[in-house]
Design an enzyme around this catalytic site. Structure first.
Site, short mmCIF file in Angstrom:
data_model
loop_
_atom_site.label_atom_id
_atom_site.label_comp_id
_atom_site.label_asym_id
_atom_site.label_seq_id
_atom_site.Cartn_x
_atom_site.Cartn_y
_atom_site.Cartn_z
N GLU A 47 0.83 -1.20 0.00
CA GLU A 47 0.00 0.00 0.00
C GLU A 47 0.86 1.25 0.00
OE1 GLU A 47 -3.03 2.51 2.80
OE2 GLU A 47 -3.08 0.33 3.03
N ASN B 245 -2.53 -4.86 9.30
CA ASN B 245 -3.53 -4.60 10.34
C ASN B 245 -3.55 -5.70 11.38
OD1 ASN B 245 -6.33 -6.23 10.01
ND2 ASN B 245 -5.40 -5.96 7.99
N SER C 229 -8.22 -9.16 6.77
CA SER C 229 -8.07 -10.03 5.60
C SER C 229 -8.22 -11.51 5.95
CB SER C 229 -6.71 -9.78 4.93
OG SER C 229 -5.66 -9.82 5.86
#
Length: 329
Positions: A147, A245, A287
């Site tokens: 990202e 995350n 995810s």
């Protein structure tokens, strides 16, 4: 039990009953669901092979399942044959790509389905806007994360990556340089706040995004762990090692003094983690498939009678439409 996991690896019983606290929200977010559904739709509808650049989301189980359905994962576009096979489609991952990658796909005439999370696309648009008005854009993120690489590529001559307050102190910018900041969407809230504070101290006129870049799902999952961690003897975070995350959830628990472990599924549980434990917290990164939570809970039931309690801090209703390219196949 998933075909990716056999019988639970943990077989030694635990003395007494286990209380299991389920943090909620947990598991898939809207951007992840959209990206996975996009690949599945393309696999159903494409006339040729389906290539996915990078992991569609950072979860090994998800990737393995899509591979079994026929998806071909590549690290970069140069791994796709040239010319591409008839009917071939390439899917960009939820983490986003730089304009240079888009340009390469266009030059090669590749048919693209862009599964970039809309919240990541928002950060890209902000980077382009800040750079266009002449700002130096300071991106708070993790070096090497897909990202961050995509966002850095939006305006590479105007964007600088920082990870810590020390990085902010080391910035060497001419006096009077207009500076704005953006953040990766999957960061720890408390640590990011420290970096933003350091930026504001150095650059009083600091520009900022009109709304928080750390996404709702990341925020909610961190708040959910905060709501249970003080009661837990150990926290199990379901997610893959390259999931930013998920890693942040482990670190958040550990900063409170509670042991925490990142696992892909029940086979990764180490019996020693649960010795002398009465309360186990469970969460899952954005995810990680929800069914893995069920499989971990089932593995704990092998060890001891459990009392299952769910603690919810928010209800998530966000949904994203499929990429238009996927709907048009």
């Amino acid at each position: 039990m998933s075909e990716f996991f056999g019988e639970p690896a943990v077989q030694e019983p635990v003395a007494g009953e286990l209380k299991v606290l389920l943090a909620s929200p947990r598991s898939f977010c809207a951007g992840v669901e959209r990206a996975i559904e996009a690949v599945e739709r393309v696999l159903d509808d494409a006339a040729g092979p389906v290539y996915v650049r990078k992991q569609i989301v950072h979860n090994k189980v998800v990737v393995a399942e899509l591979q079994q359905k026929g998806a071909i994962f590549v690290e970069d576009l140069d791994e796709i044959p040239e010319p591409a096979p008839p009917g071939a489609v390439v899917v960009f991952s939820a983490h986003g790509v730089s304009p240079a990658v888009r340009a390469c796909a266009h030059e090669r005439g590749l048919r693209v389905v862009d599964a970039t999370c809309p919240l990541v696309a928002k950060v890209h648009a902000e980077a382009a806007r800040f750079a266009a008005r002449g700002d130096t854009v300071v991106l708070i993120g993790h070096a090497g994360h897909e990202e961050s690489e995509g966002t850095l590529g939006v305006a590479p001559r105007s964007t600088i990556l920082v990870q810590t307050p020390a990085d902010v102190a080391a910035l060497d910018l001419p006096e009077g340089t207009p500076v704005s900041y953006l953040t990766q969407t999957t960061l720890a809230l408390d640590e990011t706040a420290d970096v933003i504070e350091a930026l504001r101290a150095r650059f009083p006129a600091l520009g900022q995004p009109p709304s928080e870049d750390i996404c709702y799902a990341t925020t909610n999952r961190q708040h959910a762990v905060q709501a249970i961690v003080s009661e837990c003897d150990v926290v199990l975070v379901i997610g893959s090692r390259n999931s930013s995350n998920s890693q942040r959830l482990v670190e958040l628990a550990e900063r409170t003094g509670t042991p925490a472990h990142l696992i892909d599924g029940p086979d990764d549980i180490v019996p020693e983690w649960l010795s002398s434990v009465s309360t186990v917290g469970i969460t899952a990164g954005a995810s990680a498939p929800p069914r893995l939570v069920e499989e971990v809970v089932d593995a704990l039931r092998v060890l001891a009678p459990i009392t299952l309690v769910e603690r919810s801090v928010a209800t998530e209703t966000v949904r994203f439409a499929l990429p238009k390219q996927a709907r048009a196949l």
